[in-house]
Design a protein around this motif. Structure first.
Motif, PDB file in Angstrom:
ATOM      1  N   VAL A 183       0.877  -1.173   0.000  1.00  0.00           N
ATOM      2  CA  VAL A 183       0.000   0.000   0.000  1.00  0.00           C
ATOM      3  C   VAL A 183       0.917   1.227   0.000  1.00  0.00           C
ATOM      4  N   ILE A 184       0.730   2.061  -1.024  1.00  0.00           N
ATOM      5  CA  ILE A 184       1.561   3.260  -1.178  1.00  0.00           C
ATOM      6  C   ILE A 184       0.696   4.478  -0.938  1.00  0.00           C
ATOM      7  N   GLU A 185       1.139   5.327  -0.027  1.00  0.00           N
ATOM      8  CA  GLU A 185       0.435   6.555   0.298  1.00  0.00           C
ATOM      9  C   GLU A 185       1.070   7.686  -0.508  1.00  0.00           C
ATOM     10  N   MET A 186       0.281   8.328  -1.372  1.00  0.00           N
ATOM     11  CA  MET A 186       0.742   9.455  -2.173  1.00  0.00           C
ATOM     12  C   MET A 186       0.263  10.727  -1.476  1.00  0.00           C
ATOM     13  N   VAL A 187       1.201  11.590  -1.084  1.00  0.00           N
ATOM     14  CA  VAL A 187       0.884  12.741  -0.260  1.00  0.00           C
ATOM     15  C   VAL A 187       1.378  14.027  -0.906  1.00  0.00           C
TER      16      VAL A 187
END
Length: 191
Positions: A183-187
């Motif tokens: 799971v990659i969090e793009m911020v």
């Protein structure tokens, strides 16, 4: 035919143009022409240079798998101004040496780890570098200061059928799941 009494011969045109030609090819004239040519060349270089978006990630190898595997972004060449360390050598003579790193002004070697480079759009590149911390629940984190960049990544993920969930619009924050289950969090970071 009306005769005005004024005739212009070819000889008088050549004689009248001689001071202009003489001025044009003088030392000053040549310097002005060189400066004008340099200005045009710089303008052409800067307007054709790609816009570079930088994303800071928590794990460079997982980022490589995501951008190359999941989003299928093509690799891009490093722009010349990055390759030659151009942005850090500007004005280096006027900066106190205490603030400079030891390798300032030294061109990067070809094998130097300077991140990952991808072609995002026709005239836009994505520069992926390490340095972000892990997010909640040890999620891989990708942080960017440019909303346009994250919107392009989200559009690319949507077009390739990647699972995603938008957590907030302002600042833009969304989760994507890659093929390996990360799971990659793009911020979008607030500037």
């Amino acid at each position: 035919m009306v005769h005005t009494g004024f005739t212009l011969s070819t000889d008088s045109v050549v004689v009248a143009a001689l001071p202009l030609v003489d001025t044009l090819f003088s030392t000053q004239g040549i310097m002005v022409m060189l400066l004008a040519a340099y200005a045009v060349a710089m303008w052409m270089f800067l307007t054709s240079a790609p816009k570079v978006h930088t994303v800071m990630v928590s794990d460079l190898e997982i980022a490589r798998q995501f951008y190359e595997g999941e989003l299928q972004l093509p690799a891009a060449d490093v722009p010349l101004h990055y390759y030659y360390n151009y942005e850090q050598t500007l004005g280096a003579a006027t900066v106190d040496p205490l603030y400079l790193s030891a390798d300032i002004g030294v061109p990067r070697r070809n094998d130097a780890p300077d991140g990952l480079w991808y072609q995002l759009k026709k005239n836009a590149q994505l520069h992926v570098i390490s340095g972000a911390s892990l997010g909640q629940k040890h999620r891989q984190r990708h942080v960017c200061f440019d909303r346009d960049c994250l919107e392009e990544v989200l559009l690319r993920a949507q077009s390739y059928g990647t699972k995603y969930k938008i957590r907030s619009e302002k600042p833009l924050n969304f989760l994507v799941k890659d093929l390996q289950g990360h799971v990659i969090e793009m911020v979008e970071a607030n500037s």
